[in-house]
Enzyme design. Structure first.
Site, PDB file in Angstrom:
ATOM      1  CG  HIS A  15       3.102  15.898  41.377  1.00 26.53           C
ATOM      2  ND1 HIS A  15       2.613  16.029  40.145  1.00 26.53           N
ATOM      3  CD2 HIS A  15       3.596  17.086  41.355  1.00 26.53           C
ATOM      4  CE1 HIS A  15       2.774  17.243  39.546  1.00 26.53           C
ATOM      5  NE2 HIS A  15       2.366  17.600  40.515  1.00 26.53           N
ATOM      6  CB  CYS A  26       6.233  21.216  37.486  1.00 28.27           C
ATOM      7  SG  CYS A  26       4.993  22.217  37.923  1.00 28.27           S
ATOM      8  CG  HIS A  30       6.119  20.150  43.086  1.00 27.18           C
ATOM      9  ND1 HIS A  30       6.968  19.493  41.967  1.00 27.18           N
ATOM     10  CD2 HIS A  30       4.865  21.041  43.496  1.00 27.18           C
ATOM     11  CE1 HIS A  30       5.458  19.845  41.623  1.00 27.18           C
ATOM     12  NE2 HIS A  30       4.695  20.534  41.808  1.00 27.18           N
ATOM     13  CG  HIS A  32       0.030  19.882  44.170  1.00 26.08           C
ATOM     14  ND1 HIS A  32       0.315  20.585  44.243  1.00 26.08           N
ATOM     15  CD2 HIS A  32       1.182  19.125  42.603  1.00 26.08           C
ATOM     16  CE1 HIS A  32       0.809  21.792  43.294  1.00 26.08           C
ATOM     17  NE2 HIS A  32       1.212  19.796  42.234  1.00 26.08           N
ATOM     18  CG  HIS A  70       1.010  11.082  53.940  1.00 25.84           C
ATOM     19  ND1 HIS A  70      -0.453  11.884  53.373  1.00 25.84           N
ATOM     20  CD2 HIS A  70       0.911  12.397  53.885  1.00 25.84           C
ATOM     21  CE1 HIS A  70      -1.002  12.852  54.195  1.00 25.84           C
ATOM     22  NE2 HIS A  70       0.795  13.192  54.741  1.00 25.84           N
ATOM     23  CD  GLU A 109      -1.153  18.507  38.772  1.00 28.14           C
ATOM     24  OE1 GLU A 109      -0.744  19.939  39.636  1.00 28.14           O
ATOM     25  OE2 GLU A 109      -0.633  17.838  38.932  1.00 28.14           O
TER      26      GLU A 109
HETATM   27 ZN   LIG Z   1       2.850  19.823  40.871  1.00 26.74          ZN
END
Ligand SMILES: [Zn+2]
Length: 120
Positions: A15, A26, A30, A32, A70, A109
């Site tokens: 995200h 952010c 990236h 999680h 994914h 997260e």
């Molecule tokens: Zn994040």
């Protein structure tokens, strides 16, 4: 007797936060390893000795997991902001009505960052 059950489920996804201030880390894409904790509450069936099969929670979450795992979360309609808040609300609304006694949904997260939504 009333009980509260919690089930933790996982998915992995990418995200980014397009509304984060310029320079915020952010804003970049990236990933999680998300943990979703789903809480339900209700009365114990005296004959069976349980309220709900944990497997029912897993089964109800599975179509949602398949939509997110994914994937790039921001591409999912309704999740364009990519935030943990939007995910918790989204998952809660998807489960509401199909999962008896839904109490809250927590999206984690990282080890130290999570968001819980309990409905309005
Ligand atoms: Zn994040």
């Amino acid at each position: 007797m009333r009980v509260e059950l919690r089930k933790r489920l996982k998915f992995e996804a990418a995200h980014h936060l397009p509304m984060a201030p310029e320079g915020h880390r952010c804003r970049s894409v990236h990933g999680h390893s998300y943990t979703v904790e789903i809480a339900v509450a209700g009365e114990v069936d005296p004959n069976r000795g349980w309220f709900l099969d944990y497997g029912d929670i897993t089964r109800e979450f599975e179509p949602i997991r398949l939509m997110l795992d994914h994937k790039h979360i921001n591409d999912v309609p309704g999740l364009e902001s990519g935030t943990a808040e939007s995910l918790a609300i989204y998952i809660y609304r998807k489960l509401k009505g199909s999962l008896p006694g839904l109490l809250e949904v927590t999206v984690r997260e990282t080890e130290s960052s999570s968001c819980t939504y309990r409905g309005e």
